[in-house]
Write a protein that holds these residues in place. Structure first.
Motif, PDB file in Angstrom:
ATOM      1  N   PHE A  26       8.452  42.884  18.289  1.00 42.15           N
ATOM      2  CA  PHE A  26       9.852  43.271  18.148  1.00 42.15           C
ATOM      3  C   PHE A  26      10.646  42.067  17.672  1.00 42.15           C
ATOM      4  O   PHE A  26      10.177  40.923  17.745  1.00 42.15           O
ATOM      5  CB  PHE A  26      10.432  43.792  19.471  1.00 42.15           C
ATOM      6  N   ALA A  27      11.834  42.347  17.169  1.00 43.38           N
ATOM      7  CA  ALA A  27      12.804  41.297  16.846  1.00 43.38           C
ATOM      8  C   ALA A  27      14.122  41.707  17.466  1.00 43.38           C
ATOM      9  O   ALA A  27      14.548  42.857  17.352  1.00 43.38           O
ATOM     10  CB  ALA A  27      12.933  41.125  15.332  1.00 43.38           C
ATOM     11  N   ALA A  28      14.780  40.800  18.164  1.00 43.27           N
ATOM     12  CA  ALA A  28      16.025  41.129  18.841  1.00 43.27           C
ATOM     13  C   ALA A  28      16.873  39.880  18.981  1.00 43.27           C
ATOM     14  O   ALA A  28      16.358  38.781  19.172  1.00 43.27           O
ATOM     15  CB  ALA A  28      15.743  41.729  20.219  1.00 43.27           C
ATOM     16  N   SER A  29      18.177  40.075  18.898  1.00 42.06           N
ATOM     17  CA  SER A  29      19.094  38.969  19.119  1.00 42.06           C
ATOM     18  C   SER A  29      19.336  38.816  20.619  1.00 42.06           C
ATOM     19  O   SER A  29      19.434  39.805  21.351  1.00 42.06           O
ATOM     20  CB  SER A  29      20.421  39.225  18.406  1.00 42.06           C
ATOM     21  N   ALA A  30      19.393  37.581  21.085  1.00 43.26           N
ATOM     22  CA  ALA A  30      19.590  37.311  22.508  1.00 43.26           C
ATOM     23  C   ALA A  30      21.004  37.748  22.937  1.00 43.26           C
ATOM     24  O   ALA A  30      21.928  37.760  22.102  1.00 43.26           O
ATOM     25  CB  ALA A  30      19.365  35.833  22.773  1.00 43.26           C
ATOM     26  N   PRO A  31      21.153  38.110  24.213  1.00 41.24           N
ATOM     27  CA  PRO A  31      20.147  38.054  25.283  1.00 41.24           C
ATOM     28  C   PRO A  31      19.314  39.346  25.345  1.00 41.24           C
ATOM     29  O   PRO A  31      19.838  40.429  25.133  1.00 41.24           O
ATOM     30  CB  PRO A  31      20.990  37.892  26.546  1.00 41.24           C
ATOM     31  N   TRP A  32      18.034  39.188  25.636  1.00 37.01           N
ATOM     32  CA  TRP A  32      17.133  40.333  25.773  1.00 37.01           C
ATOM     33  C   TRP A  32      16.069  39.999  26.804  1.00 37.01           C
ATOM     34  O   TRP A  32      15.827  38.832  27.123  1.00 37.01           O
ATOM     35  CB  TRP A  32      16.469  40.683  24.433  1.00 37.01           C
ATOM     36  N   VAL A  33      15.414  41.020  27.334  1.00 36.38           N
ATOM     37  CA  VAL A  33      14.332  40.820  28.291  1.00 36.38           C
ATOM     38  C   VAL A  33      13.299  41.923  28.093  1.00 36.38           C
ATOM     39  O   VAL A  33      13.636  43.063  27.800  1.00 36.38           O
ATOM     40  CB  VAL A  33      14.853  40.814  29.756  1.00 36.38           C
ATOM     41  N   CYS A  34      12.023  41.542  28.209  1.00 34.78           N
ATOM     42  CA  CYS A  34      10.911  42.482  28.039  1.00 34.78           C
ATOM     43  C   CYS A  34       9.905  42.214  29.153  1.00 34.78           C
ATOM     44  O   CYS A  34       9.368  41.098  29.240  1.00 34.78           O
ATOM     45  CB  CYS A  34      10.270  42.317  26.657  1.00 34.78           C
ATOM     46  N   CYS A  35       9.663  43.193  30.014  1.00 32.83           N
ATOM     47  CA  CYS A  35       8.776  43.018  31.158  1.00 32.83           C
ATOM     48  C   CYS A  35       7.710  44.113  31.169  1.00 32.83           C
ATOM     49  O   CYS A  35       7.938  45.219  30.670  1.00 32.83           O
ATOM     50  CB  CYS A  35       9.552  43.095  32.477  1.00 32.83           C
ATOM     51  N   GLN A 108      18.776  35.082  12.837  1.00 31.61           N
ATOM     52  CA  GLN A 108      18.710  34.368  14.106  1.00 31.61           C
ATOM     53  C   GLN A 108      17.984  35.162  15.183  1.00 31.61           C
ATOM     54  O   GLN A 108      17.846  34.697  16.318  1.00 31.61           O
ATOM     55  CB  GLN A 108      20.129  34.020  14.601  1.00 31.61           C
ATOM     56  N   ALA A 109      17.479  36.342  14.866  1.00 33.03           N
ATOM     57  CA  ALA A 109      16.806  37.166  15.862  1.00 33.03           C
ATOM     58  C   ALA A 109      15.503  36.519  16.314  1.00 33.03           C
ATOM     59  O   ALA A 109      14.774  35.929  15.520  1.00 33.03           O
ATOM     60  CB  ALA A 109      16.527  38.559  15.283  1.00 33.03           C
ATOM     61  N   ASP A 110      15.218  36.637  17.615  1.00 34.71           N
ATOM     62  CA  ASP A 110      13.940  36.200  18.141  1.00 34.71           C
ATOM     63  C   ASP A 110      12.893  37.242  17.760  1.00 34.71           C
ATOM     64  O   ASP A 110      13.079  38.435  17.993  1.00 34.71           O
ATOM     65  CB  ASP A 110      13.993  36.069  19.663  1.00 34.71           C
ATOM     66  N   THR A 111      11.786  36.792  17.171  1.00 35.54           N
ATOM     67  CA  THR A 111      10.736  37.711  16.729  1.00 35.54           C
ATOM     68  C   THR A 111       9.451  37.357  17.457  1.00 35.54           C
ATOM     69  O   THR A 111       8.954  36.237  17.355  1.00 35.54           O
ATOM     70  CB  THR A 111      10.527  37.633  15.203  1.00 35.54           C
TER      71      THR A 111
END
Length: 308
Positions: A26-35, A108-111
Motif C-alpha cells: 500500500f501507499a499512504a500519507s501519514a499518519p497511518w497504522v496497519c496491524c 511523500q506517501a509512505d509505500t
C-alpha cells in the motif's frame, strides 16, 4: 559424483527452491497504522518510499527508512505505523494484493510491501535456525546496494500499470529474498546457522568440498585440512558457526539434493542412493524418511513436477 557450482548460495536457492512471495502493499500519507497477525514463519517487510515504524511481539520498535527491509522470523503479530505515534491514525487493513482504493500516489506517501518466504521442510531446517527474530537490513549500507536497486524496480511496478507487472513482481520477489540474505550474511550477531556458515571464509572451503562431492565418504581430517585447522578446532568452529556438526550438515545437504532430484527427475532410488553416498537404497530410504518425514517414493508422488 554430483558436480555443483562453487557458489553454494546459488546451490541452496536452486535445490531448496526458496521462493519469495510479495503478498501485498500500500501507499499512504501519514499518519497511518496497519496491524495484523503473522501466519508465515518468515515474513518480509520492505519500505519502497518514505518510512515506517515496525513493532512485533514485544520487541523494541524498528524504524524503517526508504530502502530498508525487515525479515521477521517466527513472529505472531506485527504493527506498522507511519508518522507520529501520537494522535489518531488512518487504519489500513493488512493488504492482499495492491488495493487501488488504498493507494496514495502523492510523492511523500509512505509505500510499503509485505511478503514471505516459502520452502519445504528440509529447507526450513537448513535456513530457519540461523535467522534473527527481527533482521533490520539498512538500505543505505554498502552491502545493500543491489537490494536498493530491486526495491526501486518494485516501486516502479507498483506505481505503474505496465503489462506483465504481476510476473515482474514475482521475479523481483525472488531477488528481494536473495539480496536480503546476501546483505545479512556478514552480520556478526546472527545466531548459529546457514547464513553464518555462508559468511565464514575459513570454513567455506570445507563446505565447498561437501557441496561439490556430496556422495564422497568425507573424513573429518580432510575437511579440517581444507579449512587449515586441526580436526578438533574445525569440528568446534563448524558447530559453533552452523549449529550442527559437519556430518549433520552433509546429511542435510544430501537430503536437499535428493528432494530436488525426486521432484524434477526420474532418477531411481537405487541410482540416487549410490550417487549421494549411501551404502544401499534401504539405508538411503531410512535416512530420507527420518528427515523428510516420508519415504522417497511417497515424496516423489506428492511433489513431482510435470516432466516435459
Amino acid at each position: 559424483m554430483v558436480t555443483l557450482s562453487e557458489d553454494y548460495l546459488a546451490d541452496v536457492f536452486r535445490h531448496v527452491e526458496i521462493r519469495g512471495v510479495i503478498s501485498g502493499g500500500f501507499a499512504a500519507s501519514a499518519p497511518w497504522v496497519c496491524c495484523g497477525e503473522v501466519t508465515d514463519a518468515v515474513k518480509i517487510v520492505a519500505v519502497l518510499r518514505g518510512r515506517a515504524h515496525l513493532h512485533t511481539d514485544g520487541a523494541a520498535p524498528t524504524h524503517l527508512r526508504e530502502g530498508d527491509v525487515a525479515i521477521l522470523s517466527h513472529r505472531s503479530r506485527l504493527a506498522l505505523r507511519g508518522g507520529s505515534p501520537l494522535g489518531a491514525a488512518r487504519e489500513i487493513p493488512p493488504p492482499v494484493g495492491w488495493s487501488r482504493s488504498l493507494l496514495d500516489t502523492a510523492e511523500q506517501a509512505d509505500t510499503v510491501v509485505g511478503g514471505h518466504v516459502q520452502l519445504g521442510p528440509t529447507g526450513r531446517e537448513l535456513l530457519y535456525p540461523g535467522l534473527l527474530p527481527v533482521n533490520h537490513i539498512h538500505g543505505a549500507a554498502p552491502a545493500a546496494r543491489r537490494l536498493r536497486a530491486v526495491l526501486g524496480l518494485l516501486l516502479e511496478e507498483a506505481s505503474g500499470s505496465e503489462a506483465g507487472s504481476g510476473f515482474a513482481v514475482a521475479q523481483y520477489a525472488q531477488l528481494l529474498v536473495l539480496e536480503s540474505l546476501r546483505a545479512s550474511a556478514g552480520r556478526t550477531d546472527l545466531p548459529p546457522g546457514w547464513l553464518r556458515l555462508l559468511a565464514d571464509e575459513q570454513l567455506r572451503p570445507a563446505v565447498r568440498l561437501m557441496h561439490n562431492d556430496p556422495g564422497r565418504s568425507w573424513q573429518l581430517e580432510q575437511l579440517a585440512r581444507a579449512a587449515t585447522m586441526s580436526r578438533t578446532r574445525f569440528a568446534e568452529s563448524f558447530r559453533r558457526t552452523s549449529g550442527v556438526t559437519p556430518f549433520a550438515y552433509l546429511h542435510r545437504w544430501r537430503i536437499v539434493l535428493a528432494e530436488h532430484a525426486l521432484r524434477h527427475s526420474n532418477t531411481s532410488v537405487t541410482v540416487l542412493s549410490a550417487r549421494l553416498g549411501y551404502a544401499s537404497p534401504s539405508s538411503f530410504s531410512t535416512a530420507f524418511r527420518r528427515t523428510a518425514g516420508v519415504p522417497p517414493s511417497v515424496y516423489r508422488r506428492a511433489h513431482a513436477a510435470p516432466m516435459s
